[in-house]
Design a protein around this motif. Structure first.
Motif, PDB file in Angstrom:
ATOM      1  N   VAL A 118     -85.395  63.110   5.762  1.00 34.36           N
ATOM      2  CA  VAL A 118     -85.559  64.561   5.700  1.00 34.36           C
ATOM      3  C   VAL A 118     -84.247  65.317   5.613  1.00 34.36           C
ATOM      4  O   VAL A 118     -84.237  66.509   5.372  1.00 34.36           O
ATOM      5  CB  VAL A 118     -86.362  65.077   6.917  1.00 34.36           C
ATOM      6  N   ASP A 119     -83.118  64.634   5.793  1.00 30.64           N
ATOM      7  CA  ASP A 119     -81.824  65.297   5.765  1.00 30.64           C
ATOM      8  C   ASP A 119     -80.961  64.619   4.713  1.00 30.64           C
ATOM      9  O   ASP A 119     -80.416  63.550   4.928  1.00 30.64           O
ATOM     10  CB  ASP A 119     -81.171  65.205   7.149  1.00 30.64           C
ATOM     11  N   GLU A 120     -80.813  65.242   3.570  1.00 28.17           N
ATOM     12  CA  GLU A 120     -80.126  64.606   2.457  1.00 28.17           C
ATOM     13  C   GLU A 120     -78.632  64.398   2.707  1.00 28.17           C
ATOM     14  O   GLU A 120     -77.980  63.611   2.030  1.00 28.17           O
ATOM     15  CB  GLU A 120     -80.317  65.421   1.184  1.00 28.17           C
ATOM     16  N   ASP A 121     -78.053  65.117   3.679  1.00 27.91           N
ATOM     17  CA  ASP A 121     -76.633  64.961   3.981  1.00 27.91           C
ATOM     18  C   ASP A 121     -76.375  63.894   5.039  1.00 27.91           C
ATOM     19  O   ASP A 121     -75.230  63.636   5.393  1.00 27.91           O
ATOM     20  CB  ASP A 121     -76.051  66.295   4.469  1.00 27.91           C
ATOM     21  N   ALA A 122     -77.434  63.294   5.555  1.00 24.67           N
ATOM     22  CA  ALA A 122     -77.274  62.363   6.678  1.00 24.67           C
ATOM     23  C   ALA A 122     -76.466  61.129   6.295  1.00 24.67           C
ATOM     24  O   ALA A 122     -75.672  60.636   7.099  1.00 24.67           O
ATOM     25  CB  ALA A 122     -78.646  61.947   7.204  1.00 24.67           C
ATOM     26  N   ALA A 123     -76.649  60.603   5.097  1.00 23.37           N
ATOM     27  CA  ALA A 123     -75.966  59.375   4.702  1.00 23.37           C
ATOM     28  C   ALA A 123     -74.458  59.543   4.749  1.00 23.37           C
ATOM     29  O   ALA A 123     -73.736  58.693   5.289  1.00 23.37           O
ATOM     30  CB  ALA A 123     -76.413  58.940   3.316  1.00 23.37           C
ATOM     31  N   GLY A 124     -73.967  60.641   4.195  1.00 26.42           N
ATOM     32  CA  GLY A 124     -72.528  60.887   4.187  1.00 26.42           C
ATOM     33  C   GLY A 124     -71.956  61.009   5.589  1.00 26.42           C
ATOM     34  O   GLY A 124     -70.899  60.439   5.893  1.00 26.42           O
ATOM     35  N   ARG A 125     -72.656  61.740   6.446  1.00 28.73           N
ATOM     36  CA  ARG A 125     -72.184  61.917   7.820  1.00 28.73           C
ATOM     37  C   ARG A 125     -72.235  60.595   8.585  1.00 28.73           C
ATOM     38  O   ARG A 125     -71.318  60.268   9.343  1.00 28.73           O
ATOM     39  CB  ARG A 125     -73.027  62.967   8.543  1.00 28.73           C
ATOM     40  N   THR A 126     -73.317  59.839   8.385  1.00 28.74           N
ATOM     41  CA  THR A 126     -73.453  58.556   9.062  1.00 28.74           C
ATOM     42  C   THR A 126     -72.327  57.606   8.663  1.00 28.74           C
ATOM     43  O   THR A 126     -71.730  56.937   9.513  1.00 28.74           O
ATOM     44  CB  THR A 126     -74.810  57.913   8.728  1.00 28.74           C
ATOM     45  N   LEU A 127     -72.020  57.554   7.378  1.00 30.42           N
ATOM     46  CA  LEU A 127     -70.940  56.680   6.917  1.00 30.42           C
ATOM     47  C   LEU A 127     -69.597  57.088   7.516  1.00 30.42           C
ATOM     48  O   LEU A 127     -68.819  56.242   7.953  1.00 30.42           O
ATOM     49  CB  LEU A 127     -70.866  56.707   5.389  1.00 30.42           C
ATOM     50  N   ALA A 128     -69.330  58.392   7.548  1.00 33.56           N
ATOM     51  CA  ALA A 128     -68.069  58.875   8.111  1.00 33.56           C
ATOM     52  C   ALA A 128     -67.945  58.506   9.589  1.00 33.56           C
ATOM     53  O   ALA A 128     -66.877  58.099  10.062  1.00 33.56           O
ATOM     54  CB  ALA A 128     -67.964  60.389   7.933  1.00 33.56           C
ATOM     55  N   GLU A 129     -69.053  58.630  10.327  1.00 27.81           N
ATOM     56  CA  GLU A 129     -69.042  58.294  11.753  1.00 27.81           C
ATOM     57  C   GLU A 129     -68.807  56.794  11.966  1.00 27.81           C
ATOM     58  O   GLU A 129     -68.073  56.389  12.875  1.00 27.81           O
ATOM     59  CB  GLU A 129     -70.358  58.729  12.396  1.00 27.81           C
ATOM     60  N   HIS A 130     -69.399  55.962  11.110  1.00 22.93           N
ATOM     61  CA  HIS A 130     -69.214  54.522  11.229  1.00 22.93           C
ATOM     62  C   HIS A 130     -67.808  54.104  10.797  1.00 22.93           C
ATOM     63  O   HIS A 130     -67.240  53.154  11.350  1.00 22.93           O
ATOM     64  CB  HIS A 130     -70.277  53.779  10.417  1.00 22.93           C
ATOM     65  N   GLU A 131     -67.264  54.798   9.805  1.00 24.28           N
ATOM     66  CA  GLU A 131     -65.884  54.527   9.391  1.00 24.28           C
ATOM     67  C   GLU A 131     -64.935  54.770  10.556  1.00 24.28           C
ATOM     68  O   GLU A 131     -63.993  53.999  10.789  1.00 24.28           O
ATOM     69  CB  GLU A 131     -65.497  55.447   8.213  1.00 24.28           C
ATOM     70  N   ALA A 132     -65.182  55.848  11.307  1.00 18.65           N
ATOM     71  CA  ALA A 132     -64.321  56.179  12.449  1.00 18.65           C
ATOM     72  C   ALA A 132     -64.415  55.096  13.529  1.00 18.65           C
ATOM     73  O   ALA A 132     -63.396  54.721  14.133  1.00 18.65           O
ATOM     74  CB  ALA A 132     -64.710  57.541  13.016  1.00 18.65           C
ATOM     75  N   ILE A 133     -65.620  54.617  13.772  1.00 20.04           N
ATOM     76  CA  ILE A 133     -65.799  53.551  14.770  1.00 20.04           C
ATOM     77  C   ILE A 133     -65.071  52.284  14.317  1.00 20.04           C
ATOM     78  O   ILE A 133     -64.347  51.655  15.106  1.00 20.04           O
ATOM     79  CB  ILE A 133     -67.296  53.254  14.984  1.00 20.04           C
ATOM     80  N   TYR A 134     -65.244  51.923  13.048  1.00 20.76           N
ATOM     81  CA  TYR A 134     -64.593  50.712  12.537  1.00 20.76           C
ATOM     82  C   TYR A 134     -63.074  50.825  12.630  1.00 20.76           C
ATOM     83  O   TYR A 134     -62.393  49.869  13.043  1.00 20.76           O
ATOM     84  CB  TYR A 134     -65.004  50.452  11.086  1.00 20.76           C
ATOM     85  N   HIS A 135     -62.526  51.968  12.263  1.00 15.57           N
ATOM     86  CA  HIS A 135     -61.071  52.159  12.317  1.00 15.57           C
ATOM     87  C   HIS A 135     -60.554  51.952  13.736  1.00 15.57           C
ATOM     88  O   HIS A 135     -59.526  51.290  13.944  1.00 15.57           O
ATOM     89  CB  HIS A 135     -60.696  53.557  11.830  1.00 15.57           C
TER      90      HIS A 135
END
Length: 230
Positions: free
Chosen positions: A178-195
């Motif tokens: 239902v939230d088309e922007d969720a994928a981008g935000r989710t990826l950014a949050e996971h990138e931060a965790i991985y870093h």
């Protein structure tokens, strides 16, 4: 307390005291019932109940044994119980995740091996490739977090958090639909965790995970009253 519950407690006391350690074989039913002052019927009911809760294992033709009592075994029923929860409990589970997962992620940053970090990166790469496929994205999202938890080496923490993951996973799938922007935000949050994991910064990893879980929780708080929880 019922007679069966009392019988269960009697056997549990033997396990807790170490008289019946992990892997031990229980005495024959008649002997154990006599030693505990229980009827054989009560003994059977107690043994069945403890087998369901993974304290005992009934081996047909061999006898009844105490299990390993490992956290992943004794706590494995949490996920099934969570699946039966309804409505606003989705928010409560997200709150629990917010309390535990950031700390677990910080712990992982301090302990993660090169091989474990590579596994986390593998799922992050798969998430990038699947950003337009909600189901696959969320599958690798869940696997990413499992890989992070595995790096803690804490079986109890891993089992507890994985026990609530199936319910919160459905929440993330719903969010993606239902939230088309969720994928981008989710990826950014996971990138931060991985870093943070890659540089071994426990405080940064904990903060990144807190931001990630808090974002999901905030989204649910904003949408659940209007959309309802199913």
């Amino acid at each position: 307390m019922s007679l069966t519950d009392k019988a269960i407690d009697r056997i549990r006391e033997l396990v807790q005291s170490g008289e019946l350690p992990p892997g031990a074989k229980l005495p024959p039913e008649q002997q154990l019932a006599a030693e505990l002052g229980l009827s054989r019927n009560l003994m059977r009911e107690a043994v069945k109940a403890l087998a369901v809760s993974r304290v005992l294992e009934i081996r047909r033709g061999d006898g009844t044994y105490v299990t390993s009592l490992a956290p992943e075994l004794l706590l494995s029923g949490i996920g099934s119980a969570v699946e039966l929860l309804r409505g606003d409990t989705l928010l409560e589970l997200t709150e629990v995740r917010r309390l535990f997962e950031p700390v677990a992620t910080g712990l992982a940053a301090a302990r993660i091996s090169a091989e474990e970090l590579a596994e986390v990166e593998r799922h992050l790469t798969a998430m990038r490739a699947a950003r337009d496929d909600v189901e696959e994205l969320n599958e690798h999202d869940a696997a990413f977090h499992r890989a992070v938890l595995a790096a803690t080496g804490n079986a109890t923490l891993i089992t507890l958090l994985e026990g609530i993951a199936s319910r919160t996973l459905r929440g993330r799938v719903w969010r993606g639909l239902v939230d088309e922007d969720a994928a981008g935000r989710t990826l950014a949050e996971h990138e931060a965790i991985y870093h943070a994991l890659a540089v071994g910064d426990a405080a940064l990893a904990q903060a990144a995970a807190l931001m990630h879980v808090s974002a999901t929780e905030q989204w649910l708080r904003e949408h659940l009253p209007r959309e309802g929880a199913s």
